[in-house]
Design a protein around this motif. Sequence first.
Motif, PDB file in Angstrom:
ATOM      1  N   GLN A 104       0.840  -1.194   0.000  1.00  0.00           N
ATOM      2  CA  GLN A 104       0.000   0.000   0.000  1.00  0.00           C
ATOM      3  C   GLN A 104       0.877   1.245   0.000  1.00  0.00           C
ATOM      4  OE1 GLN A 104      -2.755   0.087   3.249  1.00  0.00           O
ATOM      5  NE2 GLN A 104      -3.839   1.838   2.447  1.00  0.00           N
ATOM      6  N   VAL A 105       0.392   2.319  -0.601  1.00  0.00           N
ATOM      7  CA  VAL A 105       1.107   3.588  -0.599  1.00  0.00           C
ATOM      8  C   VAL A 105       0.589   4.423   0.567  1.00  0.00           C
ATOM      9  CG1 VAL A 105       1.587   5.701  -1.886  1.00  0.00           C
ATOM     10  CG2 VAL A 105       1.461   3.513  -3.094  1.00  0.00           C
ATOM     11  N   TRP A 106       1.517   4.965   1.349  1.00  0.00           N
ATOM     12  CA  TRP A 106       1.203   5.795   2.513  1.00  0.00           C
ATOM     13  C   TRP A 106       1.754   7.194   2.275  1.00  0.00           C
ATOM     14  CZ3 TRP A 106      -1.336   3.477   6.663  1.00  0.00           C
ATOM     15  CH2 TRP A 106      -1.442   2.086   6.599  1.00  0.00           C
ATOM     16  N   ILE A 107       0.998   8.209   2.715  1.00  0.00           N
ATOM     17  CA  ILE A 107       1.425   9.597   2.601  1.00  0.00           C
ATOM     18  C   ILE A 107       1.932  10.051   3.966  1.00  0.00           C
ATOM     19  CG2 ILE A 107       0.721  11.966   2.074  1.00  0.00           C
ATOM     20  CD1 ILE A 107       0.657  10.035  -0.330  1.00  0.00           C
ATOM     21  N   VAL A 108       3.152  10.570   3.982  1.00  0.00           N
ATOM     22  CA  VAL A 108       3.772  11.066   5.207  1.00  0.00           C
ATOM     23  C   VAL A 108       3.850  12.586   5.108  1.00  0.00           C
ATOM     24  CG1 VAL A 108       5.738  10.897   6.753  1.00  0.00           C
ATOM     25  CG2 VAL A 108       5.229   9.025   5.188  1.00  0.00           C
ATOM     26  N   GLU A 109       3.378  13.273   6.136  1.00  0.00           N
ATOM     27  CA  GLU A 109       3.462  14.732   6.200  1.00  0.00           C
ATOM     28  C   GLU A 109       4.350  15.085   7.391  1.00  0.00           C
ATOM     29  OE1 GLU A 109      -1.093  15.458   4.663  1.00  0.00           O
ATOM     30  OE2 GLU A 109      -0.616  15.742   6.750  1.00  0.00           O
TER      31      GLU A 109
END
Length: 88
Positions: A2-7
């Motif tokens: 899965q692709v995860w977005i990190v901020e």
Amino acid sequence: MQVWIVEYIYDDNGSVGVRTAKVTAPDYETARHFALGDAPNVDFVMSLRPESDDQFLGRPAIRAREMTGQVVHDVPDPDEDIEEDDDI
């Protein structure tokens, strides 16, 4: 996978630094591990979410400026602008 977005929100030599990255991992804990290893600074705040079509571009920058007291936008509440003409 899965692709995860990190901020990341961090101190960048006295100003607010904001960085967004993508991590590919099978689960949250693995994605978190990779994201922590790629942090832009020693002191930072991070959010990690699965990638989706509902994400709002610019949200990390807006949140960072709100956290530091900088005004990003001043959108008036439309209900506050209603003037009552009943006093005439």
